[in-house]
Design a protein around this motif. Structure first.
Motif, PDB file in Angstrom:
ATOM      1  N   GLY A  93       0.828  -1.221   0.000  1.00  0.00           N
ATOM      2  CA  GLY A  93       0.000   0.000   0.000  1.00  0.00           C
ATOM      3  C   GLY A  93       0.850   1.253   0.000  1.00  0.00           C
ATOM      4  O   GLY A  93       1.902   1.296   0.644  1.00  0.00           O
ATOM      5  N   ARG A  94       0.390   2.247  -0.736  1.00  0.00           N
ATOM      6  CA  ARG A  94       1.158   3.496  -0.834  1.00  0.00           C
ATOM      7  C   ARG A  94       1.166   4.206   0.510  1.00  0.00           C
ATOM      8  O   ARG A  94       0.228   4.061   1.308  1.00  0.00           O
ATOM      9  N   LEU A  95       2.228   4.964   0.759  1.00  0.00           N
ATOM     10  CA  LEU A  95       2.321   5.733   1.998  1.00  0.00           C
ATOM     11  C   LEU A  95       1.712   7.116   1.756  1.00  0.00           C
ATOM     12  O   LEU A  95       1.971   7.734   0.725  1.00  0.00           O
ATOM     13  N   LEU A  96       0.937   7.553   2.718  1.00  0.00           N
ATOM     14  CA  LEU A  96       0.330   8.880   2.585  1.00  0.00           C
ATOM     15  C   LEU A  96       1.144   9.891   3.390  1.00  0.00           C
ATOM     16  O   LEU A  96       1.772   9.536   4.388  1.00  0.00           O
ATOM     17  N   CYS A  97       1.132  11.112   2.967  1.00  0.00           N
ATOM     18  CA  CYS A  97       1.896  12.157   3.659  1.00  0.00           C
ATOM     19  C   CYS A  97       1.321  13.513   3.285  1.00  0.00           C
ATOM     20  O   CYS A  97       0.374  13.587   2.501  1.00  0.00           O
ATOM     21  N   TYR A  98       1.914  14.556   3.814  1.00  0.00           N
ATOM     22  CA  TYR A  98       1.391  15.903   3.585  1.00  0.00           C
ATOM     23  C   TYR A  98       1.252  16.200   2.084  1.00  0.00           C
ATOM     24  O   TYR A  98       0.237  16.698   1.627  1.00  0.00           O
TER      25      TYR A  98
END
Ligand SMILES: Cc1cc2nc3c(=O)[nH]c(=O)nc-3n(C[C@H](O)[C@H](O)[C@H](O)COP(=O)(O)OP(=O)(O)OC[C@H]3O[C@@H](n4cnc5c(N)ncnc54)[C@H](O)[C@@H]3O)c2cc1C
Ligand code: SF4
Length: 323
Positions: free
Chosen positions: A133-138
């Motif tokens: 799963g992709r990492l989420l960030c600002y």
């Protein structure tokens, strides 16, 4: 990779009309050396349904020089920018920057427009979706910056606020030093932006449906000295840890004009204005170069794991001034 429809645009007008027709579902593709990796790893949730290939627009692949300066079509390959006799002769910082990008294979596919518009290389941002799963960030619109408390050895030492990914484009650094302008065509008509207005902390000022069509570089003063210096971990192929582009005019042994730009240390290519002021009206000797190098990083606010970039930047600035 997920499937998408692929259109070869034969002209700028056709590309704009396809982008308008498919709205947010379409993406521009030039050489594809960045975009295809982004799509293959499904880095972004927003996956396009349509790719508008602009390599099929012949008039955007050219280099022209006249008394005003250079006009480079956005589809000009990086290897042509690096090897162009006109660019080598009068715009050396750009030739050196283009020649430093990636590998010969990527330079023979990648375009100068794509180099300016490429996405950032932060490893949290680029984390592939298929690996859990992709990492989420600002920057992806959800949550804090993962690099601040994580591994940020390659991240910004200046100008980072909520995202610390650096501008990865080497040609942008040289083009800012050369006072270039970027021509953009889109739904709002045609506009021409100085390089420092084109880049923004979270990318660039393009709207959906905009195309970069040309880069204009004014002819620098006759007696100028130019260079582009880049520090990398792996010599044969790598993004910059830090870079500097300088365009300096010296008359009678005294610096009368200086543009010094830092690359890969901030979310945008950054003029080292303190260093520029420091050398103005002075002979470029080792003492002045040392003081200017210190001034170039006076605004640095390194994170806990990337202060080494400050020292590298200072060294590059000093070397550029003493060439
Ligand atoms: C292994 C590797 C090493 C690299 N090393 C370096 C390096 O050292 N220095 C460096 O600067 N770069 C480096 N790069 C990045 C490389 O320079 C870019 O991938 C390349 O320049 C992108 O050009 P492209 O034509 O292939 O763009 P594409 O991949 O086709 O497009 C990139 C992005 O720009 C947009 N785009 C492209 N053209 C336009 C246009 N005319 N108008 C509007 N939007 C447009 C696309 O929609 C996409 O979002 C590296 C890449 C790789 C894969
Ligand atoms: S540096 Fe930017 S892209 Fe990387 S994790 Fe932080 S917010 Fe995301």
């Amino acid at each position: 990779m997920k499937t998408f429809e692929h259109f070869d645009a034969a002209s700028v007008e056709e590309a704009l009309s396809l982008l308008k027709k498919y709205g947010g579902k379409a993406r521009v593709m030039a050489g594809g050396t960045d975009l295809l990796g982004v799509l293959k790893d499904e880095i972004l949730e927003d996956y396009p349904e349509v790719l508008v290939n602009i390599k099929s627009i012949p008039e955007l692949d050219r280099i022209k020089e006249d008394s005003q300066g250079l006009r480079i079509g956005a589809l000009t390959k990086l290897d042509h920018v690096a090897s162009s006799p006109a660019i080598k002769a009068g715009y050396r910082a750009l030739s050196e920057a283009a020649g430093s990008v990636a590998s010969p294979e990527i330079r023979s596919m990648g375009t100068i427009g794509g180099n300016l518009c490429q996405d950032v290389r932060c490893w949290y941002y680029r984390y592939p979706h298929h690996m859990g799963g992709r990492l989420l960030c600002y920057r992806k619109g959800s949550g804090p910056c993962l690099a601040v408390k994580g591994d940020h050895r390659y991240h910004a030492i200046m100008g980072g606020k909520r995202c610390f990914a650096v501008c990865p484009s080497d040609t942008a650094t040289a083009l800012l030093a050369l006072q270039a302008e970027i021509q953009v065509v889109g739904a709002r008509g045609t506009r021409t932006l100085p390089v420092d207005d084109f880049f923004t902390p979270l990318g660039n000022s393009l709207s959906k449906g905009d195309l970069v069509t040309e880069i204009r570089v004014p002819r620098p003063a006759q007696a100028n000295r130019q260079t582009f210096l880049k520090f990398t971990v792996r010599k044969p192929i790598d993004f910059a840890i830090a870079s500097v582009a300088s365009v300096i005019t010296v008359e009678d042994g005294v610096c009368v004009d200086a543009r010094i730009v830092l690359g890969a240390v901030a979310p945008v290519p950054l003029r080292a204005k303190g260093a520029e002021r420091m050398v103005q009206g002075k002979p470029l000797d080792a003492k002045i170069a040392e003081e200017a190098a210190k001034a170039s990083v006076s605004g640095a606010r390194a994170l806990s794991g990337n202060a080494y970039k400050v020292e590298i930047t200072k060294t590059l600035v000093k070397r550029a001034l003493l060439l």
